[in-house]
Design an enzyme around this catalytic site. Structure first.
Site, PDB file in Angstrom:
ATOM      1  CB  ALA A 113      -2.740  -1.284   6.878  1.00 17.13           C
ATOM      2  CE  LYS A 114      -3.806   1.845  -0.600  1.00 21.33           C
ATOM      3  NZ  LYS A 114      -4.443   3.135  -0.333  1.00 21.33           N
TER       4      LYS A 114
END
Ligand code: GLU
Length: 424
Positions: A113-114
């Site tokens: 994720a980011k």
């Protein structure tokens, strides 16, 4: 020294396309099934939020925030939060996918994720940044969780911001939940060794690559682009291993000294000079772009995406590039570099030391136990070295670059997990 014009914006490669181009090549070599290819080419979830924040002058400014969860088949998603004016959805999507591949390459049980907020923390007060981080956390309260999605620092954020995130999340849960975020200050359950972890992993993978290339570290020269957390630690640890770090750089420009730059003096100067190397007296100032094309043995791009492009790749003189940043090389530059015979330890391998020690931090938080710095370093060094050897073996077997081999290792692991889990 020649001055290379920065590439005009239209020529800039979209980071998501850069990621996809390597993903595509590696998938083809692996013979990846089309349905799994289709699942992996799109992020599982993309969240965009508006964050109204009271500024110090009493006005209310609305920031745009993002969290992209690329994939969670291997475990809860993991990835940092970036505070930077250039943050946009495509960048966050690419960075989220890179986290999936990175965690798979080093074999830790996380998806990717980011997150990010388009803002300029350099122009904001600590109070404004705190209110922004708390607003961001509240808006992601259903996304984050120690078993769901675990953020960490990235460009423009650090332990201070992670402490605010942990506090805000914990308030909503009515208890202290330190495993919801990594990269925290040590007193809040941060891991020893986390601050230097990414730079240390860069050093470990650089040393492993130098051994294969028969480069003697005591005779090798090096240039490090970027003097933030990753670049400064990489420069320090590489110089401790014998390399002569001849050039460093930050947003103010690049600083070159043929006899080597004294790391401690550079850090002391930066810290006493509002965080910038501007005016650093121990070196000659050169253009920020020139650091990439210096006649050094090892080049460590540790700043940001898309700095090595089809335009400057042909002028690179280093024998080895070790990518401290995420996505520093455009996909168009890959073939130029490969044909020149330059070895590249790719981002998803070289900078995975950070998320590896984040994983250790999360494990310690969940155990309610603290490891010594020595234990953290020994275990992360071993993970980095094993991951390097594994990628190197695949590169030899398929006669591909280390980058494509790293993608192959990662995609293969994710694809195998899908095969066992099924469920479509
Ligand atoms: N932001 C870092 C990275 O790009 C660390 C992520 C983490 O520790 O979760 O790898």
């Amino acid at each position: 020294m020649s001055y290379i014009e920065p590439a005009p914006l239209v020529d800039k490669e979209n980071p998501f396309e850069a990621m996809m181009s390597r993903f595509h090549t590696a998938s083809q070599l692996l013979g990846l099934e089309e349905q799994i290819y289709n699942v992996l080419k799109t992020p599982a979830r993309q969240v965009i939020v508006s964050l109204p924040v009271t500024m110090d002058d009493g006005s209310i400014k609305v920031f745009e925030g993002y969290r992209v969860i690329h994939n969670t088949i291997l475990g809860p998603s993991k990835g940092g939060i970036r505070f930077d004016p250039h943050v946009n959805l495509d960048e966050v999507k690419a960075l989220a996918a890179w986290m999936t591949w990175k965690c798979a390459v080093v074999d830790i049980p996380y998806g990717g994720a980011k997150g990010g907020v388009a803002c300029n923390p350099r122009e904001m007060s600590a109070g404004e940044i705190e209110r922004l981080m708390r607003a961001y956390t509240l808006s992601m309260i259903d996304i984050f969780g120690p078993d769901k999605d675990i953020p960490a620092p990235d460009m423009g954020t650090g332990p201070r911001e992670m402490a605010w995130l942990m506090d805000e999340y914990s308030r909503t849960q009515g208890m202290t939940v330190n495993a919801v975020v990594t990269g925290k200050p040590i007193v809040l359950g941060g891991s020893l060794g986390r601050t230097e972890a990414t730079g240390r992993g860069v050093m470990v993978s650089a040393m492993a690559a130098m051994e294969k290339l028969k480069i003697n570290p005591y005779k090798a020269t090096c240039a490090v682009q970027g003097f933030g957390n990753v670049g400064s630690w990489a420069a320090k640890l590489l110089s401790e291993r014998g390399l002569k770090v001849q050039a460093i750089s930050d947003l103010s420009g690049a600083y070159y000294n043929e006899d080597g730059i004294d790391f401690n003096k550079a850090v002391a100067y930066r810290d006493a000079n509002k965080g910038t190397l501007e005016g650093f007296p121990e070196a000659e100032k050169i253009s920020g772009n020139d650091i990439l094309t210096l006649p050094v043995d090892v080049l460590v791009p540790a700043a940001t995406e898309d700095v090595i492009t089809a335009k400057n790749a042909a002028k690179i003189q280093a024998k080895l590039i070790v990518e401290g940043a995420n996505g520093p090389t455009s996909s168009k530059a890959d073939s130029v570099i490969y044909e020149k015979g330059i070895s590249v330890v790719p981002d998803i391998l070289a900078n995975a030391g950070g998320v590896t020690v984040s994983y250790f931090e999360w494990v310690q938080n969940r155990l309610g136990y603290k490891w010594t710095a020595d234990r953290v370093n020994r275990r992360s060094d071993r993970i980095m070295k094993d991951a390097f050897d594994n990628v190197y073996k695949v590169a030899l077997e398929y006669k591909v670059s280390l980058r494509i081999a790293a993608y192959m290792v990662a995609i293969d692991k994710v694809a195998k997990t899908y095969k066992f889990r099924g469920g479509f």
